[in-house]
Design a protein around this motif. Structure first.
Motif, mmCIF file in Angstrom:
data_model
loop_
_atom_site.group_PDB
_atom_site.id
_atom_site.type_symbol
_atom_site.label_atom_id
_atom_site.label_comp_id
_atom_site.label_asym_id
_atom_site.label_seq_id
_atom_site.Cartn_x
_atom_site.Cartn_y
_atom_site.Cartn_z
ATOM 1 N N ILE A 43 64.389 -12.323 -18.773
ATOM 2 C CA ILE A 43 65.753 -12.958 -18.843
ATOM 3 C C ILE A 43 65.919 -14.005 -20.061
ATOM 4 C CG2 ILE A 43 67.538 -14.471 -17.590
ATOM 5 C CD1 ILE A 43 67.421 -11.595 -16.598
ATOM 6 N N LEU A 59 65.548 -10.655 -7.909
ATOM 7 C CA LEU A 59 65.509 -11.078 -9.352
ATOM 8 C C LEU A 59 64.798 -10.405 -10.390
ATOM 9 C CD1 LEU A 59 65.990 -14.943 -9.051
ATOM 10 C CD2 LEU A 59 67.870 -13.208 -9.037
ATOM 11 N N VAL A 60 65.178 -10.236 -11.709
ATOM 12 C CA VAL A 60 64.550 -9.692 -12.890
ATOM 13 C C VAL A 60 63.730 -10.886 -13.262
ATOM 14 C CG1 VAL A 60 64.803 -8.868 -15.216
ATOM 15 C CG2 VAL A 60 66.300 -7.897 -13.467
ATOM 16 N N ARG A 78 70.531 -10.374 -1.509
ATOM 17 C CA ARG A 78 70.979 -11.066 -2.754
ATOM 18 C C ARG A 78 71.464 -12.601 -2.211
ATOM 19 N NH1 ARG A 78 75.719 -8.079 -4.775
ATOM 20 N NH2 ARG A 78 75.718 -9.552 -6.626
ATOM 21 N N ARG A 105 79.726 -1.629 -7.387
ATOM 22 C CA ARG A 105 78.482 -2.022 -7.642
ATOM 23 C C ARG A 105 77.501 -1.457 -6.584
ATOM 24 N NH1 ARG A 105 77.908 -7.908 -10.354
ATOM 25 N NH2 ARG A 105 75.856 -7.593 -9.176
ATOM 26 N N MET A 123 67.122 -4.527 -9.819
ATOM 27 C CA MET A 123 68.217 -4.952 -9.627
ATOM 28 C C MET A 123 69.012 -4.270 -8.536
ATOM 29 S SD MET A 123 69.752 -5.316 -13.357
ATOM 30 C CE MET A 123 71.362 -5.312 -12.954
ATOM 31 N N LEU A 140 72.137 -6.758 -18.398
ATOM 32 C CA LEU A 140 71.260 -5.771 -17.865
ATOM 33 C C LEU A 140 71.759 -4.543 -17.518
ATOM 34 C CD1 LEU A 140 69.205 -8.334 -15.619
ATOM 35 C CD2 LEU A 140 68.402 -7.222 -17.597
HETATM 36 P P1 AMP Z 1 75.001 -10.578 -11.257
HETATM 37 O O1 AMP Z 1 75.660 -9.402 -12.107
HETATM 38 O O2 AMP Z 1 74.926 -11.922 -11.852
HETATM 39 O O3 AMP Z 1 75.519 -10.415 -9.930
HETATM 40 O O4 AMP Z 1 73.395 -9.945 -11.542
HETATM 41 C C1 AMP Z 1 73.047 -8.638 -10.997
HETATM 42 C C2 AMP Z 1 71.593 -8.513 -10.855
HETATM 43 O O5 AMP Z 1 70.811 -8.674 -12.012
HETATM 44 C C3 AMP Z 1 70.679 -9.589 -9.943
HETATM 45 O O6 AMP Z 1 70.944 -9.367 -8.549
HETATM 46 C C4 AMP Z 1 69.540 -9.788 -10.761
HETATM 47 O O7 AMP Z 1 68.847 -8.664 -10.278
HETATM 48 C C5 AMP Z 1 69.774 -9.436 -12.101
HETATM 49 N N1 AMP Z 1 69.897 -10.786 -12.785
HETATM 50 C C6 AMP Z 1 71.028 -10.969 -13.576
HETATM 51 N N2 AMP Z 1 71.094 -12.243 -14.201
HETATM 52 C C7 AMP Z 1 69.683 -12.807 -13.750
HETATM 53 C C8 AMP Z 1 68.942 -13.873 -13.916
HETATM 54 N N3 AMP Z 1 69.461 -15.050 -14.713
HETATM 55 N N4 AMP Z 1 67.901 -13.979 -13.543
HETATM 56 C C9 AMP Z 1 67.171 -12.810 -12.852
HETATM 57 N N5 AMP Z 1 67.988 -11.651 -12.541
HETATM 58 C C10 AMP Z 1 69.150 -11.583 -12.990
#
Ligand code: AMP
Length: 218
Positions: A66, A60-61, A173, A162, A55, A37
């Motif tokens: 996804i 969550l997306v 989160r 980030r 994000m 993403l």
């Molecule tokens: P991460 O890098 O895994 O911490 O993901 C960062 C952000 O991307 C999350 O807080 C969500 O907004 C989005 N994201 C990543 N993976 C997912 C997923 N499997 N489902 C929904 N949102 C996701």
């Protein structure tokens, strides 16, 4: 038949660091939906534009976005032997979709690695995390500092915090994790491939627990 590996656990528990290492050890692609993403946002792609605000807020997306990007990723030739997922699945709906996708290909989940760490440890890891803006390598200002301040040891890229690693967003989160992702533990718990792994301690220690757990899951 592909055997995919899944990491479960709260943000900050060490999934990214450990999934990168496991992927390297097993010579499998590291599939981080968060990284995919963020790459879409950087390159200005439609999906990225739609996901960026969500994000940044720590939510969550949408599942369909996804599931779409994961489906595409799994159809690439390098996924044929399996991938190491990082940050997917994150909802029960995504877990069902993954089961359906794998059944259609005759693939399996080789291990579900549930990394566990207390809240204090999680907040400390997230607030000290720095990520290379070029290659995605993960550092920590105290526990895994780069040799030169703010510079990636591996590629010389600039290390950044980030946007969603700010305290208010971290709290959001973690709440989203409890509400949407923690139910996955019950979903996978009864499967023979489920392994609970302590995320306490140095990255090397955690990694050797993970390698053992993957071996035990077959
Ligand atoms: P991460 O890098 O895994 O911490 O993901 C960062 C952000 O991307 C999350 O807080 C969500 O907004 C989005 N994201 C990543 N993976 C997912 C997923 N499997 N489902 C929904 N949102 C996701």
């Amino acid at each position: 038949m592909a055997k995919h590996l899944i990491f479960l656990g709260a943000p900050g528990v060490g999934k990214g660091t450990q999934a990168q290492r496991l992927a390297q050890l097993m010579d499998l692609p590291h599939v981080s939906t968060g990284d995919m993403l963020r790459a879409s946002i950087q390159s200005g792609r439609e999906i990225g534009l739609r996901a960026a605000a969500v994000m940044e807020s720590g939510a969550l997306v949408g599942d369909e976005i996804i599931i779409g990007i994961v489906g595409e990723r799994l159809s690439l030739p390098d996924a044929a032997a399996g991938v190491v997922f990082d940050g997917f699945p994150r909802t029960i709906h995504q877990a069902h979709a993954l089961d359906t996708l794998l059944a259609a290909h005759g693939d399996e989940i080789g291990a579900v690695l549930h990394l566990d760490l207390d809240d204090e440890g999680i907040v400390e890891r997230l607030s000290g995390r720095r990520v290379c803006s070029k290659c995605g390598a993960i550092y920590h200002i105290r526990y895994h500092a780069p040799a030169a301040y703010g510079v990636c040891d591996l590629c010389g890229g600039a290390l950044l915090q980030r946007d969603d690693d700010q305290p208010a967003i971290i709290r959001k989160r973690l709440a989203v994790y409890q509400a949407e992702t923690a139910p996955l533990i019950a979903y996978y718990h009864e499967r023979p491939t489920y392994r609970l792994v302590s995320g306490e301690g140095e990255a090397d220690e955690v990694f050797s627990r993970i390698v053992k757990a993957v071996g035990a899951a077959g």
